[in-house]
Scaffold this active site. Structure first.
Site, PDB file in Angstrom:
ATOM      1  N   GLU A   1       0.579  -1.002   0.014  1.00  0.00           N
ATOM      2  CA  GLU A   1       0.280   0.163  -0.531  1.00  0.00           C
ATOM      3  C   GLU A   1       0.967   1.745   0.019  1.00  0.00           C
ATOM      4  O   GLU A   1       0.408   2.342   0.494  1.00  0.00           O
ATOM      5  CB  GLU A   1      -1.027  -0.299   1.151  1.00  0.00           C
ATOM      6  CG  GLU A   1      -1.739  -0.913   1.125  1.00  0.00           C
ATOM      7  CD  GLU A   1      -2.921  -1.401   2.329  1.00  0.00           C
ATOM      8  OE1 GLU A   1      -2.709  -0.247   3.573  1.00  0.00           O
ATOM      9  OE2 GLU A   1      -3.661  -2.112   1.994  1.00  0.00           O
TER      10      GLU A   1
ATOM     11  N   GLU B   1      -3.629  -8.812  -0.627  1.00  0.00           N
ATOM     12  CA  GLU B   1      -4.359  -8.754   1.630  1.00  0.00           C
ATOM     13  C   GLU B   1      -5.726  -9.343   0.856  1.00  0.00           C
ATOM     14  O   GLU B   1      -6.338  -8.768   0.172  1.00  0.00           O
ATOM     15  CB  GLU B   1      -3.147  -8.019   2.397  1.00  0.00           C
ATOM     16  CG  GLU B   1      -4.099  -7.429   3.805  1.00  0.00           C
ATOM     17  CD  GLU B   1      -3.494  -6.607   3.915  1.00  0.00           C
ATOM     18  OE1 GLU B   1      -2.107  -6.125   3.686  1.00  0.00           O
ATOM     19  OE2 GLU B   1      -4.397  -5.646   4.543  1.00  0.00           O
TER      20      GLU B   1
END
Length: 428
Positions: free
Chosen positions: A43, A120
């Site tokens: 991220e 994820e």
């Protein structure tokens, strides 16, 4: 990266350390056969601006200079290829997406010619041993990032049926069904395998650990653990839930995870309540049953032959403590551990599913009590203590050896219960 995720984060040391740190990671791990891909970050904020192009290319180049045998990905949180600058760098071998399961089926259209991995996924929520009815409606707790959860449970629990997730994620079954369906989706990483201290979504204090795990903080499997066993392993699985201590007449949703079989038949006190088969993309079967105490039994069959049989039984009043060691022989090296499961049984040796007694421990001989826990996300008792409450029928005691070989004796007591005693051998 260069942009902060939080105050005083790694971005402050980026210029000085990012090359050395990434090189050290690759050099340390490149000979491990378990490493099948490299990731340059999770991220990364620069995916949202043009600096992501140069940073993505630089980091991938560092990795490939040291190991060009494995693909490189990055866990991207922006699923729009037209807006994601790390993706636009053209350096990634694998497109890694965090969540955004709603776009997976269209991956080939949105990312033509690219390869996918879920980096994820899920953020499903559950409290071991707690069940809310009905089980066949999905809840997002909380519903968004701005609205505090107001319709949760007063005791800070989350149902262990796989039907609750954080708003950004999915239940375990929702995303696994998508990945399983499409051959062009290579796989996923479940967030998370274990609960962990911190990020207590969906609740605030006194919740102090996550609810994401397939396994709770004490290492006890939640029910969805068996869904993954039934899908990801070849060993025969038949798992029946929930426990069988309810109010007479209450409607209870009974689930079964199974594999290596065509069907499952359930029986309540010897009477069949029906045969169920997985159809379509089903990952479990369900019966809605009016509760009566006794024995709930399930039998899985393949080609008419019994594969497995399992049952849950109504427990009576708590009567005695039971101790079970994962290993009854450990090394006398002052490091080796034995994990002791602590439970409460009734007079017929049936586990009591809601037992929450305070259990006190005494360890003598060539070992010490290293830690205790019960898996509750709201438990504030210390991990290092000679006593701990059980939670939903279970507790954990961790025993560590000393440097001298010999017997280790563990005694567990609780008010009103028959005590338990267990001996572990510590040897050279």
């Amino acid at each position: 990266m260069e942009e902060e995720k939080s105050k005083h984060d790694y971005h402050e040391d980026w210029d000085k350390w990012h090359v050395k740190d990434l090189q050290d990671q690759v050099l340390r791990d490149r000979n491990h056969p378990s490493v099948f891909a490299w990731s340059i970050g999770n991220e990364i904020r620069e995916q949202f601006d043009s600096t992501g192009v140069s940073i993505g290319r630089e980091l991938v180049k560092i990795v490939k200079q040291l190991d060009n045998t494995r693909p490189v990905t990055s866990a991207l949180s922006d699923a729009d290829p037209k807006k994601n600058f790390i993706y636009q760098s053209g350096a990634l071998d694998l497109v890694g997406l965090n969540y955004h399961q709603e776009v997976y089926a269209d991956f080939q259209k949105n990312y033509p010619g690219q390869k996918f991995i879920g980096t994820e996924n899920m953020s499903a929520l559950a409290t071991r041993g707690h069940y809310d009815m009905p089980s066949d409606s999905i809840r997002r707790w909380p519903k968004d990032g701005k609205t505090p959860l107001k319709d949760g449970n007063a005791d800070f629990t989350v149902s262990s049926y796989d039907n609750v997730s954080a708003y950004w994620g999915s239940t375990h079954e929702e995303t696994w069904k998508i990945i399983k369906k499409h051959d062009f989706l290579s796989g996923l990483f479940v967030w998370t395998g274990f609960d962990y201290i911190g990020e207590p979504t969906p609740y605030l204090w006194p919740a102090r650990s996550s609810y994401f795990g397939i396994v709770d903080l004490a290492g006890f499997p939640k029910d969805v653990y068996y869904m993954y066993q039934s899908e990801w392993t070849s060993r025969p699985v038949l798992h029946l839930l929930p426990h069988w201590n309810w109010k007479p007449g209450q409607l209870i949703d009974v689930w079964a995870y199974y594999n290596n079989a065509d069907e499952v038949e359930a029986f309540l006190n010897g009477k069949s309540i029906g045969v169920k088969k997985k159809t379509g993309d089903d990952l479990h079967v369900m019966w809605r049953v009016k509760y009566e105490p006794g024995v709930l039994k399930a039998i899985s069959r393949r080609n008419g032959k019994v594969v497995l049989t399992t049952q849950v039984v109504t427990a009576g009043e708590p009567y005695k403590i039971q101790l079970k060691a994962d290993r009854d022989k450990i090394k006398a090296d002052s490091k080796d551990l034995s994990y002791i499961t602590v439970s409460v049984l009734d007079k017929n040796n049936v586990p009591v599913p809601d037992a929450n007694q305070l259990v006190k421990f005494k360890v003598t001989g060539q070992g010490i009590l290293k830690g205790v826990d019960n898996g509750s996300q709201t438990d504030l008792e210390p991990f290092v203590s000679d006593q701990h409450h059980l939670f939903n029928g279970l507790g954990l005691a961790i025993i560590q050896s000393k440097a001298v070989a010999g017997k280790i004796t563990i005694t567990a007591t609780a008010d009103g219960l028959q005590a338990a005693r267990l001996i572990i051998e510590s040897a050279r």
